[in-house]
Design a protein around this motif. Sequence first.
Motif, mmCIF file in Angstrom:
data_model
loop_
_atom_site.group_PDB
_atom_site.id
_atom_site.type_symbol
_atom_site.label_atom_id
_atom_site.label_comp_id
_atom_site.label_asym_id
_atom_site.label_seq_id
_atom_site.Cartn_x
_atom_site.Cartn_y
_atom_site.Cartn_z
ATOM 1 N N ALA A 56 0.826 -1.207 0.000
ATOM 2 C CA ALA A 56 0.000 0.000 0.000
ATOM 3 C C ALA A 56 0.864 1.262 0.000
ATOM 4 C CB ALA A 56 -0.932 -0.005 1.194
ATOM 5 N N LEU A 58 2.805 2.457 2.208
ATOM 6 C CA LEU A 58 2.852 3.178 3.475
ATOM 7 C C LEU A 58 4.239 3.088 4.084
ATOM 8 C CD1 LEU A 58 -0.513 2.164 5.149
ATOM 9 C CD2 LEU A 58 0.253 4.482 4.654
ATOM 10 N N ARG A 82 0.726 9.338 -6.547
ATOM 11 C CA ARG A 82 -0.684 9.694 -6.359
ATOM 12 C C ARG A 82 -1.652 8.970 -7.293
ATOM 13 N NH1 ARG A 82 -3.139 14.174 -3.857
ATOM 14 N NH2 ARG A 82 -4.255 14.727 -5.738
ATOM 15 N N ARG A 85 -2.113 5.490 -6.095
ATOM 16 C CA ARG A 85 -2.850 5.353 -4.836
ATOM 17 C C ARG A 85 -4.345 5.203 -5.074
ATOM 18 N NH1 ARG A 85 0.106 5.412 -0.491
ATOM 19 N NH2 ARG A 85 1.904 6.796 -0.237
ATOM 20 N N GLN A 89 -5.967 0.488 -2.583
ATOM 21 C CA GLN A 89 -6.556 0.986 -1.349
ATOM 22 C C GLN A 89 -6.384 -0.026 -0.219
ATOM 23 O OE1 GLN A 89 -8.145 4.022 -0.351
ATOM 24 N NE2 GLN A 89 -6.836 4.585 -2.070
ATOM 25 N N MET A 90 -6.775 0.388 0.962
ATOM 26 C CA MET A 90 -6.518 -0.475 2.113
ATOM 27 C C MET A 90 -7.720 -0.464 3.059
ATOM 28 S SD MET A 90 -2.977 -0.637 4.138
ATOM 29 C CE MET A 90 -2.710 -1.762 5.494
ATOM 30 N N PHE A 92 -8.601 -1.496 7.057
ATOM 31 C CA PHE A 92 -7.798 -1.691 8.259
ATOM 32 C C PHE A 92 -8.483 -2.597 9.272
ATOM 33 C CE2 PHE A 92 -6.482 2.195 6.283
ATOM 34 C CZ PHE A 92 -5.116 2.132 6.354
ATOM 35 N N GLN A 93 -7.687 -3.000 10.252
ATOM 36 C CA GLN A 93 -8.182 -3.947 11.252
ATOM 37 C C GLN A 93 -9.128 -3.305 12.264
ATOM 38 O OE1 GLN A 93 -5.167 -5.895 13.580
ATOM 39 N NE2 GLN A 93 -6.657 -6.865 14.898
ATOM 40 N N SER A 98 -9.718 3.439 12.729
ATOM 41 C CA SER A 98 -9.487 3.637 11.301
ATOM 42 C C SER A 98 -10.345 4.750 10.707
ATOM 43 C CB SER A 98 -9.707 2.334 10.538
ATOM 44 O OG SER A 98 -11.013 1.878 10.727
ATOM 45 N N GLU A 111 -14.038 11.905 1.156
ATOM 46 C CA GLU A 111 -12.681 12.449 1.205
ATOM 47 C C GLU A 111 -11.777 11.993 0.048
ATOM 48 O OE1 GLU A 111 -11.609 13.960 4.791
ATOM 49 O OE2 GLU A 111 -10.644 15.171 3.257
ATOM 50 N N PRO A 112 -11.729 10.689 -0.249
ATOM 51 C CA PRO A 112 -10.832 10.279 -1.344
ATOM 52 C C PRO A 112 -11.153 10.974 -2.653
ATOM 53 C CG PRO A 112 -11.619 8.362 -0.137
ATOM 54 C CD PRO A 112 -12.379 9.537 0.390
ATOM 55 N N HIS A 116 -8.569 13.570 -4.734
ATOM 56 C CA HIS A 116 -8.146 13.372 -6.114
ATOM 57 C C HIS A 116 -8.861 14.320 -7.067
ATOM 58 C CE1 HIS A 116 -5.413 10.012 -5.597
ATOM 59 N NE2 HIS A 116 -6.204 9.680 -4.592
ATOM 60 N N ARG A 161 -15.060 3.761 2.093
ATOM 61 C CA ARG A 161 -13.999 4.732 1.843
ATOM 62 C C ARG A 161 -12.950 4.153 0.893
ATOM 63 N NH1 ARG A 161 -10.644 6.178 6.962
ATOM 64 N NH2 ARG A 161 -10.266 3.947 6.824
ATOM 65 N N LEU A 165 -12.988 5.055 -4.749
ATOM 66 C CA LEU A 165 -12.101 5.435 -5.853
ATOM 67 C C LEU A 165 -12.051 4.358 -6.926
ATOM 68 C CD1 LEU A 165 -9.131 6.982 -3.858
ATOM 69 C CD2 LEU A 165 -10.732 8.190 -5.320
ATOM 70 N N PHE C 172 -6.678 5.828 10.754
ATOM 71 C CA PHE C 172 -7.347 6.786 9.863
ATOM 72 C C PHE C 172 -6.337 7.733 9.221
ATOM 73 C CE2 PHE C 172 -7.378 10.775 12.176
ATOM 74 C CZ PHE C 172 -7.284 10.406 13.511
ATOM 75 N N MET C 179 -5.035 7.167 0.561
ATOM 76 C CA MET C 179 -5.886 7.774 -0.454
ATOM 77 C C MET C 179 -5.172 8.913 -1.186
ATOM 78 S SD MET C 179 -8.822 9.902 1.635
ATOM 79 C CE MET C 179 -9.251 8.660 2.806
#
Lengths: 324, 322, 280
Positions: A56, A58, A82, A85, A89-90, A92-93, A98, A111-112, A116, A161, A165, C172, C179
């Motif tokens: 991802a 990160l 960018r 990205r 996407q990811m 989370f646990q 998150s 937001e995403p 973009h 989320r 995208l 987050f 993103m």
Amino acid sequence: MTEPLLTIRGLRKTYPTDRGVLTAVGGVDLTLDRGETYALAGESGCGKSTLGKIVAALIAPDEGSVRFDGQELVGLSPRRLRPIRRRVQMIFQDPFSSLNPRATVRRIIEEPLIVHGMRGPAERRRAVAEMMDRVGLRRDAADRYPHEFSGGQRQRIGIARALILNPDLVVCDEPVSALDVSVRAQILNLLSDLQRELGLAYLFISHDLSVVQYMADKIAIMHLGELVETAPRAAFWDAPRHPYSQALIRARPNPDPRQRLQDKPILEGELPSPIGARQGCDFRSRCPLAFDRCAVEAPPLHPLGPAHRAACHLVEGAAAPVGA
Amino acid sequence: MNPVLSISDLRARLRGPDPHAFVIDGLSLQVGRGEVVALVGESGSGKTMTAYSVLRLLPSAIQLVGGEILLGGQDVVGMEARQLREVRGTLASIIFQEPMTSLNPLMTIERQIAEMLLTHGKTTRQTAPARVIELLELVRMPDARTRARQYPHSLSGGLRQRAMIALALACEPQILIADEPTTALDVTIQQQVMKLLLDLRDQLGMAILLITHDLGVVAEVADRVAVMYAGRIVEEGPVVDLLEAPRHPYTAGLLACLPDVAEAGGRLVEIPGLPPKPGSIREGCRFAPRCPSATDLCTRVSPETRIEAGRAIACHHPRMPA
Amino acid sequence: MITRNSLIGRFGRHYPAVAGLALLAAVTAMALLAPVLFPQGPWRMVGRPQLWPGADPRFPLGTDILGRDLLACLFYGARVSLLIGISATLAATLIGTVIGAAAGFFGGRVDRWLMGFTEIFQTTPPFVLAVVVVAAFTPSLTSIIIAISLVSWPPLARLVRAQFLQLMPREFVLAGIVMGMSNTRLIVTQLLPNAITPIIVSSSLMIASAILLEAGLAFLGLGDPNAMSWGYMIGVGREVLRTDWYITTIPGLAVLLAVLAINLVGEGLNDALNPRSRNR
């Protein structure tokens, strides 16, 4: 033949610690096709999460290459990254950490698109509403805050989320391990429905082999930063070749009351430390089949069949004949 | 034979304006000597609060409002603080999900266990070190002598849980309450710890009340199972009967939604909706809104617990025995 | 804001905070009403010097050594104290937040460098540093505000940095990176809103310490000679402390009450904004 969606080669990531160098990921090769679910399983500290975060983008790896749809991601500048990205996407646990606690559900999912610069406000609003329907959130939830939702609902928000995208690959990092059993089934079903509808590929990270069994097309077992076995689902369950895979399958708690723990063989011993240099096979301290060669020489991944590899001296030369 | 632990009609509620916010609502359960009883439920079902109430460890936000808890024949509910201290550790002990938070980070393992022994007058300053090593060896702590002198943070999760078990067993309790003891551990370590608990049960004859959400663990280790939902036990019975032929729709649903049972690539069975919050359902069966076989009766009348052939069940429309 | 009503409600249940707010409102009213009630200004020598409170009904709080009306001085002093308290705090908050955010967000070398810089300020006693700064320039409202904000930002920078370090590994924030958010966007939309509560609380408390610092500077004669502040009043009364102690005590009490009021409000804000008391 088209190029695979994701190709990982020789990936390494180490961290300096007070007691020496910790090898989180130690030379991993992996290939993931479009629309496929590749599950990464293993015990805590095996590096599966680190690997997911490298994919991802990160975390930057020390060595190795991550090619996504033909483009190398390692070493890419944030600006060049960018557009990628958007497609990786990811999920989370932890459904409680998150989501931004200060943002409404609509804002979180929208937001995403804002980041973009995609679509106008009205169109974004519609896209959010559609995505909320798709992941099973009521539309009137849009103006509420994350803390008003249960774990399962919050995980749906996180999924929305990630998918707004329209990505090609989603890294799912233990997406259901914080959830209750009855809610877990809802989320797993949702993830497989979405995969079918949207043609997503999943890199699915989980410590729970039962979940892996349900989700995965292919399975990779990690142990102390290295792959010890990779296999298509059926081959893995019918004929796991690495003693560690076999032990994990046996250890998986099964709701069958006739398989009592007292009758099962169990793995004794502790994991060796991931810090410092290691010699031989990492699994030998717990392996019931270990012999003297295991202490000297680390076994490479031996090919065993289509997409099936295992890193054990005992399977050397055991590859199924071509065409079998 | 008298049970080690006998809970009858236990009620506990959230302190606050709502008098109906029951976290535990009329729960009865018995644990016999040397028996492993699993109390299964999802988060918020009240299983942990039940475990805590046995040792009167309920958080201040929750209040016991009725019922009886007999530990080795003594009523815990009305006990004075001094008596309670004596009971804790000697009659019943508890181990938690995360041993790091229940072990004192500033004391060596040896010191913590020795304190426990000395507090209850189970040893003298002279004999304490030897007894500590004995206990650590009992829980198969590798390299017990070295580990005894270490602090909790230098042990791995599995070894820490072993230290916690040694501490819990120091005063030879008749019952060990294990609150999700292996949830934070990896499967292979989880097996080691569970196996250790079973061996100790055989060796010492203590009973185990296992609090868990994991039906897989239950199937492997429990003798008897009680399934909790929204503060009540909805079904109870011997492990094989209950898991092979669940009669309460909730038990059946829990088993069906496990990925193990699903056909490869097929859909998992879902239990729709969410568990209710305490006090949100006043009338009828708490599971009715999520239940596939709920009828009008279920939404009006709360089902009584009936006992049939060694099984207890609280349902108007139980599934037929296979 | 959905939570607005309940926020006010929670603040309202905190009685000391409400009392503090009332006091603060009184000080603000004094500041606003000063030119209306005392159009002649605070400097005019209106009566006999050293009139005790109550001695002359025209000057309920008496006069100082030069015969200035203490009540008028007190009202005008509220203006200066509030002005300095609030502007110095705003400046310090801005500096502290920017430096703390940058250190916490970028980490590594940037963090080490910025925190080293912060430590230079922290190892010098704030009051001494403020004296040096004011003495280096000519004492004026601007130089006093600059001095106070220069010595007040370091704790805030540390606070913001600690908040950021805590928030950075949260999922987050990772989601924001995944993103494709730019650093600025990440800081502004994801991190700062979640760090704002402690910033607000400690800034509100900073106003109190700024007022105290100003009083201290003015007492030492480092105040703006053209601004009637409470500290200046205390300084004026210093010479006659043994005989006419009321000249020092009255502005002293004003400082005490204002600082107390601000602290109470800060406490109340802390309790009301704290998410732990909100969601559980």
